[in-house]
Design a protein around this motif. Structure first.
Motif, PDB file in Angstrom:
ATOM      1  N   PRO A  77       0.820  -1.217   0.000  1.00 48.85           N
ATOM      2  CA  PRO A  77       0.000   0.000   0.000  1.00 48.85           C
ATOM      3  C   PRO A  77       0.858   1.274   0.000  1.00 48.85           C
ATOM      4  N   ARG A  78       2.014   1.195   0.634  1.00 50.26           N
ATOM      5  CA  ARG A  78       2.894   2.369   0.653  1.00 50.26           C
ATOM      6  C   ARG A  78       3.356   2.732  -0.761  1.00 50.26           C
ATOM      7  N   GLU A  79       3.720   1.709  -1.521  1.00 56.57           N
ATOM      8  CA  GLU A  79       4.087   1.959  -2.928  1.00 56.57           C
ATOM      9  C   GLU A  79       2.866   2.441  -3.711  1.00 56.57           C
ATOM     10  N   GLY A  80       1.695   1.902  -3.319  1.00 56.88           N
ATOM     11  CA  GLY A  80       0.453   2.279  -3.996  1.00 56.88           C
ATOM     12  C   GLY A  80       0.081   3.740  -3.790  1.00 56.88           C
ATOM     13  N   ALA A  81       0.586   4.341  -2.723  1.00 56.00           N
ATOM     14  CA  ALA A  81       0.255   5.750  -2.423  1.00 56.00           C
ATOM     15  C   ALA A  81       1.116   6.722  -3.237  1.00 56.00           C
ATOM     16  N   ARG A  82       2.171   6.230  -3.858  1.00 55.05           N
ATOM     17  CA  ARG A  82       3.147   7.130  -4.513  1.00 55.05           C
ATOM     18  C   ARG A  82       2.508   8.039  -5.562  1.00 55.05           C
ATOM     19  N   THR A  83       1.712   7.442  -6.459  1.00 57.58           N
ATOM     20  CA  THR A  83       1.153   8.251  -7.551  1.00 57.58           C
ATOM     21  C   THR A  83       0.077   9.209  -7.022  1.00 57.58           C
ATOM     22  N   SER A  84      -0.656   8.783  -5.977  1.00 55.31           N
ATOM     23  CA  SER A  84      -1.643   9.698  -5.375  1.00 55.31           C
ATOM     24  C   SER A  84      -0.936  10.915  -4.779  1.00 55.31           C
ATOM     25  N   VAL A  85       0.139  10.662  -4.042  1.00 54.72           N
ATOM     26  CA  VAL A  85       0.879  11.757  -3.403  1.00 54.72           C
ATOM     27  C   VAL A  85       1.488  12.657  -4.489  1.00 54.72           C
ATOM     28  N   TYR A  86       1.996  12.036  -5.533  1.00 52.47           N
ATOM     29  CA  TYR A  86       2.583  12.795  -6.645  1.00 52.47           C
ATOM     30  C   TYR A  86       1.518  13.706  -7.272  1.00 52.47           C
ATOM     31  N   CYS A  87       0.377  13.118  -7.624  1.00 50.37           N
ATOM     32  CA  CYS A  87      -0.669  13.918  -8.278  1.00 50.37           C
ATOM     33  C   CYS A  87      -1.192  15.020  -7.351  1.00 50.37           C
ATOM     34  N   ALA A  88      -1.189  14.751  -6.057  1.00 49.66           N
ATOM     35  CA  ALA A  88      -1.719  15.719  -5.092  1.00 49.66           C
ATOM     36  C   ALA A  88      -0.744  16.855  -4.797  1.00 49.66           C
ATOM     37  N   THR A  89       0.547  16.623  -5.009  1.00 50.95           N
ATOM     38  CA  THR A  89       1.522  17.610  -4.516  1.00 50.95           C
ATOM     39  C   THR A  89       2.595  18.065  -5.517  1.00 50.95           C
ATOM     40  N   ALA A  90       2.848  17.327  -6.579  1.00 50.30           N
ATOM     41  CA  ALA A  90       4.013  17.641  -7.431  1.00 50.30           C
ATOM     42  C   ALA A  90       3.906  19.051  -8.021  1.00 50.30           C
ATOM     43  N   PRO A  91       4.901  19.900  -7.782  1.00 51.41           N
ATOM     44  CA  PRO A  91       4.843  21.264  -8.314  1.00 51.41           C
ATOM     45  C   PRO A  91       4.771  21.288  -9.836  1.00 51.41           C
ATOM     46  N   GLU A  92       5.398  20.289 -10.487  1.00 55.15           N
ATOM     47  CA  GLU A  92       5.405  20.292 -11.964  1.00 55.15           C
ATOM     48  C   GLU A  92       4.015  20.020 -12.556  1.00 55.15           C
ATOM     49  N   LEU A  93       3.061  19.593 -11.714  1.00 54.56           N
ATOM     50  CA  LEU A  93       1.704  19.355 -12.237  1.00 54.56           C
ATOM     51  C   LEU A  93       0.806  20.591 -12.104  1.00 54.56           C
ATOM     52  N   ALA A  94       1.335  21.668 -11.548  1.00 49.88           N
ATOM     53  CA  ALA A  94       0.526  22.900 -11.432  1.00 49.88           C
ATOM     54  C   ALA A  94       0.095  23.300 -12.845  1.00 49.88           C
ATOM     55  N   GLY A  95      -1.189  23.479 -13.037  1.00 48.41           N
ATOM     56  CA  GLY A  95      -1.680  23.889 -14.354  1.00 48.41           C
ATOM     57  C   GLY A  95      -2.003  22.716 -15.272  1.00 48.41           C
ATOM     58  N   GLU A  96      -1.540  21.517 -14.924  1.00 48.84           N
ATOM     59  CA  GLU A  96      -1.886  20.326 -15.732  1.00 48.84           C
ATOM     60  C   GLU A  96      -3.255  19.839 -15.287  1.00 48.84           C
ATOM     61  N   THR A  97      -4.144  19.559 -16.241  1.00 50.35           N
ATOM     62  CA  THR A  97      -5.464  19.109 -15.800  1.00 50.35           C
ATOM     63  C   THR A  97      -6.088  18.096 -16.754  1.00 50.35           C
ATOM     64  N   GLY A  98      -6.949  17.238 -16.170  1.00 53.05           N
ATOM     65  CA  GLY A  98      -7.710  16.264 -16.962  1.00 53.05           C
ATOM     66  C   GLY A  98      -6.951  14.995 -17.312  1.00 53.05           C
ATOM     67  N   GLY A  99      -5.713  14.852 -16.839  1.00 53.10           N
ATOM     68  CA  GLY A  99      -4.870  13.723 -17.239  1.00 53.10           C
ATOM     69  C   GLY A  99      -5.093  12.457 -16.430  1.00 53.10           C
ATOM     70  N   TYR A 100      -4.458  11.399 -16.921  1.00 52.73           N
ATOM     71  CA  TYR A 100      -4.503  10.077 -16.266  1.00 52.73           C
ATOM     72  C   TYR A 100      -3.050   9.663 -16.030  1.00 52.73           C
ATOM     73  N   TYR A 101      -2.720   9.260 -14.806  1.00 44.41           N
ATOM     74  CA  TYR A 101      -1.323   9.002 -14.418  1.00 44.41           C
ATOM     75  C   TYR A 101      -1.131   7.566 -13.922  1.00 44.41           C
ATOM     76  N   VAL A 102       0.011   7.018 -14.289  1.00 53.66           N
ATOM     77  CA  VAL A 102       0.418   5.689 -13.817  1.00 53.66           C
ATOM     78  C   VAL A 102       1.901   5.794 -13.476  1.00 53.66           C
ATOM     79  N   ASP A 103       2.289   5.277 -12.317  1.00 55.91           N
ATOM     80  CA  ASP A 103       3.709   5.363 -11.917  1.00 55.91           C
ATOM     81  C   ASP A 103       4.240   6.797 -12.011  1.00 55.91           C
ATOM     82  N   CYS A 104       3.439   7.756 -11.577  1.00 62.16           N
ATOM     83  CA  CYS A 104       3.837   9.177 -11.563  1.00 62.16           C
ATOM     84  C   CYS A 104       4.136   9.727 -12.956  1.00 62.16           C
ATOM     85  N   ARG A 105       3.546   9.123 -13.973  1.00 58.94           N
ATOM     86  CA  ARG A 105       3.737   9.621 -15.340  1.00 58.94           C
ATOM     87  C   ARG A 105       2.396   9.665 -16.057  1.00 58.94           C
TER      88      ARG A 105
END
Ligand code: NAP
Length: 280
Positions: free
Chosen positions: A224-252
């Protein structure tokens, strides 16, 4: 103190699995968290565990049963009454392999995984807008590729497939479509939305798989800890500011299923608004 000090997150299903690990990771970085859960007892245990481990006491419990739209409304009201800002809503809670209908009259996977989160999101939208820059993160699944569309009659009756996975796939397609439509509708507001696949994770989601199949299946899965990685990334990554509507897997970013069309997203939004009387 951490880099998320002063940022407020609401996470559904944060008492176990990927949601609990997402909450733990965000709390460790100083975030203020609202954990929306259906069992107060399990929610309190999660809060105690996270607080002890991270030293973060900025953790609050909200009662939420996504299968019951009255409960969703009460949860949103309770949160809004706190006056807290909302920087990130993480629609994480979900179930798989269940059979039946929700209290509000939807196929159980569709009602719990899409209709409840749709209403919760709608009720919190104004607060998200006021708190912008803000994000909405839908925990979907790679299973959405198995859904070629949405049968509007099937989502209003009991689960019919033997494993429940056909209905689960449709509910996860709805999570992807919901994020896409939010992205379009919130364009220019400073609120962005995305959907993600967390990986194949040994969480409680497999609770309905009978023993001894369950331990055999989950043995090779990620934690589950590994499973939280992409959620945390999508919730906080500064590089995603302004990105919207996308679908992410493995933080990509990754292309969603071909069935995730603009037309279907619009139709799902219209019907979901009618079902929940949420407007939109
Ligand atoms: N695990 C995987 O391999 C995998 C793969 C792809 C996507 N996902 C997605 O990841 C998300 C988290 O799942 P997980 O794997 O962490 O599963 P989990 O360990 O079973 O956790 C699911 C959470 O959702 C909550 N929940 C279920 N029904 C609810 C309801 N009616 N109202 C409110 N909360 C409810 C559960 O609460 P209770 O504990 O009270 O039941 C639990 O907190 C789900 O959306 C799932 O579809 C998981």
């Amino acid at each position: 103190m951490g880099d998320l000090d002063g940022r407020t997150f609401l996470i559904t299903g944060a008492n176990t699995g990927i949601g609990l690990e997402t909450a733990r990771a965000l709390a460790g970085r100083g975030a203020r968290l609202f954990l929306a859960v259906r069992s107060e007892e399990r929610g309190r245990q999660a809060i105690e565990e996270i607080a002890t481990q991270t030293g973060n006491r900025n953790l609050e419990l909200l009662s939420l049963d996504l299968g019951d739209l009255d409960s969703v409304r009460r949860c949103a009201e309770t949160f809004l009454a706190t006056g807290a800002p909302l920087h990130v809503l993480i629609n994480n809670a979900g179930l798989a392999g269940a059979h039946g209908m929700t209290a509000s009259g939807f196929e159980i996977a569709f009602g719990t995984n899409h209709v409840g989160p749709f209403l919760l999101t709608a009720l919190l939208l104004d607060r998200l807008r006021l708190s912008a820059p803000a994000r909405i993160v839908n925990v979907a699944s790679v299973a959405h590729y198995n859904a070629s569309g949405i049968d509007w009659n099937a989502v209003r009756r009991r689960t019919r497939s033997f494993t429940g996975m056909r209905e689960y796939s449709v509910s996860k397609l709805a999570n992807v479509l919901h994020a896409q439509e939010l992205g379009r509708r919130l364009d220019g507001t400073g609120v962005t939305a995305c959907a993600l696949h967390p990986g194949t994770i040994a969480s409680d989601i497999w609770r309905r798989v009978p023993w001894p199949l369950r331990p055999l299946m989950t043995r090779r899965m990620k934690s589950p800890r590994e499973g939280a990685r992409t959620s945390v990334y999508c919730a906080t990554a500064p590089e995603l500011a302004g990105e919207t509507g996308g679908y992410y897997v493995d933080c990509r970013p990754q292309a969603p299923a071909a069935s995730a069309t603009l037309t279907l997203a619009g139709e799902l939004w219209r019907r979901s608004s009618e079902w929940t009387a949420a407007g939109g």
